[in-house]
Design an enzyme around this catalytic site. Sequence first.
Site, PDB file in Angstrom:
ATOM      1  N   ASN A  74      80.927 -47.795  -1.555  1.00 54.70           N
ATOM      2  CA  ASN A  74      79.752 -47.013  -1.170  1.00 54.70           C
ATOM      3  C   ASN A  74      79.746 -45.632  -1.840  1.00 54.70           C
ATOM      4  OD1 ASN A  74      79.217 -49.178   0.437  1.00 54.70           O
ATOM      5  ND2 ASN A  74      79.413 -48.106   2.398  1.00 54.70           N
ATOM      6  N   THR A 119      33.538 -33.504 -18.913  1.00 58.91           N
ATOM      7  CA  THR A 119      33.757 -33.676 -17.476  1.00 58.91           C
ATOM      8  C   THR A 119      32.881 -34.853 -17.061  1.00 58.91           C
ATOM      9  OG1 THR A 119      31.971 -32.176 -16.806  1.00 58.91           O
ATOM     10  CG2 THR A 119      34.161 -31.198 -17.116  1.00 58.91           C
ATOM     11  N   HIS A 120      33.397 -35.684 -16.173  1.00 58.48           N
ATOM     12  CA  HIS A 120      32.678 -36.907 -15.758  1.00 58.48           C
ATOM     13  C   HIS A 120      32.369 -37.804 -16.961  1.00 58.48           C
ATOM     14  CE1 HIS A 120      32.052 -34.956 -11.853  1.00 58.48           C
ATOM     15  NE2 HIS A 120      31.708 -33.881 -12.541  1.00 58.48           N
ATOM     16  N   SER A 247      42.265 -58.571 -34.441  1.00 61.38           N
ATOM     17  CA  SER A 247      41.906 -59.610 -33.484  1.00 61.38           C
ATOM     18  C   SER A 247      42.305 -60.977 -34.024  1.00 61.38           C
ATOM     19  CB  SER A 247      40.397 -59.577 -33.221  1.00 61.38           C
ATOM     20  OG  SER A 247      39.977 -60.749 -32.553  1.00 61.38           O
ATOM     21  N   LYS A 253      38.108 -56.323 -36.280  1.00 64.03           N
ATOM     22  CA  LYS A 253      38.653 -55.556 -35.170  1.00 64.03           C
ATOM     23  C   LYS A 253      39.952 -54.843 -35.547  1.00 64.03           C
ATOM     24  CE  LYS A 253      37.830 -55.626 -31.231  1.00 64.03           C
ATOM     25  NZ  LYS A 253      38.186 -56.734 -30.325  1.00 64.03           N
ATOM     26  N   ASN A 255      42.524 -53.151 -32.943  1.00 65.33           N
ATOM     27  CA  ASN A 255      42.748 -52.867 -31.528  1.00 65.33           C
ATOM     28  C   ASN A 255      43.853 -51.828 -31.315  1.00 65.33           C
ATOM     29  OD1 ASN A 255      40.857 -54.869 -30.896  1.00 65.33           O
ATOM     30  ND2 ASN A 255      42.439 -56.461 -30.947  1.00 65.33           N
ATOM     31  N   GLU A 260      47.196 -49.028 -25.475  1.00 63.72           N
ATOM     32  CA  GLU A 260      46.927 -49.852 -24.290  1.00 63.72           C
ATOM     33  C   GLU A 260      48.215 -50.237 -23.577  1.00 63.72           C
ATOM     34  OE1 GLU A 260      44.588 -53.120 -25.650  1.00 63.72           O
ATOM     35  OE2 GLU A 260      42.776 -51.913 -25.956  1.00 63.72           O
ATOM     36  N   TYR A 287      74.855 -47.380   5.173  1.00 61.74           N
ATOM     37  CA  TYR A 287      74.644 -48.290   4.060  1.00 61.74           C
ATOM     38  C   TYR A 287      74.119 -49.638   4.550  1.00 61.74           C
ATOM     39  CZ  TYR A 287      75.245 -51.047  -0.129  1.00 61.74           C
ATOM     40  OH  TYR A 287      74.998 -51.857  -1.206  1.00 61.74           O
ATOM     41  N   GLN A 292      70.922 -52.274  -2.727  1.00 66.56           N
ATOM     42  CA  GLN A 292      71.231 -52.803  -4.049  1.00 66.56           C
ATOM     43  C   GLN A 292      69.972 -52.982  -4.902  1.00 66.56           C
ATOM     44  OE1 GLN A 292      73.607 -56.348  -4.024  1.00 66.56           O
ATOM     45  NE2 GLN A 292      75.494 -55.233  -3.622  1.00 66.56           N
ATOM     46  N   LYS A 295      68.904 -50.384  -8.285  1.00 74.73           N
ATOM     47  CA  LYS A 295      69.375 -50.263  -9.672  1.00 74.73           C
ATOM     48  C   LYS A 295      68.366 -50.751 -10.699  1.00 74.73           C
ATOM     49  CE  LYS A 295      73.250 -49.018  -7.791  1.00 74.73           C
ATOM     50  NZ  LYS A 295      72.922 -49.449  -6.426  1.00 74.73           N
TER      51      LYS A 295
END
Length: 393
Positions: A74, A119-120, A247, A253, A255, A260, A287, A292, A295
């Site tokens: 421990n 903005t927005h 693509s 294309k 991408n 992403e 404990y 466990q 990890k």
Amino acid sequence: GDWSSDVCSSDLVGIITLEERDAIQAGLDAILTQIKAGEFTWDPALEDVHMNIEQALTLEVPAAAKLHTARSRNDQVATDMRLWFKSACDELELSLAKVIAALVDLADQTQKVIIPGYTHLQRAQPVPMAHHLLAYVEMFARDRTLIAAVKEQANVCPLGSGAIAGTTLPIDRDFVAKELGFVDDEGKPQLTQNSMDAVSDRDTFIQFASACAAVGVHLSRLSEDFILWSSAEFGFVKLPDAFTTGSSLMPQKKNPDAAELLRGKANRVLGHHTALLAMIKGLPLTYNKDLQEDKQALFDSLDTVQAALKITSGVLATLQPAAARMRGALNSFMLATDLSEYLVRKGVPFRETHHISGQAVQLAEKRGCALTDLTLADLQSLHPLFTEDVMAV
């Protein structure tokens, strides 16, 4: 045992002799050499790193039977993880510094490139591209602060806490803490104060995962900007071929796969943080085997964020801004706030200037012209304090 001349009897705890100490240390050094060479055989039946090493050491060094004295897995695991956090924080700090440097370099190159600020997701005001990029420097600088706090929190030694209640043996916790580097700026040992908390505390784990999640979120936001900017609708930047793919069906294309994936990896790290919080919330002291589960989440958080930071540095170093396209996205109506602030400097209340500037925009729209096409007479019809110098605005 026989005491060497450089060790005073008062320094000895008395649990092992100096000969046993030397034999154990030599045996551990030999095992470390095997591990580094990839020659050590790990046995899953022995459950963890400590038991594997102890078993291998005992075969060669009989004194190794005393190795686990006054210890529990421990407090050993708690100590191991705190050492790991300190190392992991150093790794993240270095990678973040590289991303910040790449952002600053790109900002330096684009000081005179003007883009629409949004903005927005609506065009708001014109800003230098550098100003936009440096916003992310602020975010990553805050992440560095979070990571530094995790390292400081981890820099406390729990060894000696035992399984739950410490030990009756006269161990020297200060000495061990110093040897393992758990010291403050003045070299004083940093020790946990409560053995029950020390073996069941996972706050540092959660804070580390939280810091990784924050980095992931900021990388995701940066990636989203690049995904938008590289689209045909925006066309503000060209992403390097090394970080894009074509693509499988449409040959035209290109991408933004790397961006992403960076955006997607943030979800993974956020999930690890949530999992750790959920793991700990219902556990009684001390404990429990549930712990466990920590990890895998932590190791993957570090690996994921480290990979993401390296890719981001690469994207930033090879990104190609399209300055003309960015300037083409600007329009005169984005100067409406500047027009409002012109009257503020003349002493007109902001609420009134905001309305007057809006009237100027409406007048230009009605005429089908740019805001900058309005004449001084047009503006003076809206307010008498407009004078010749407004045309410079």
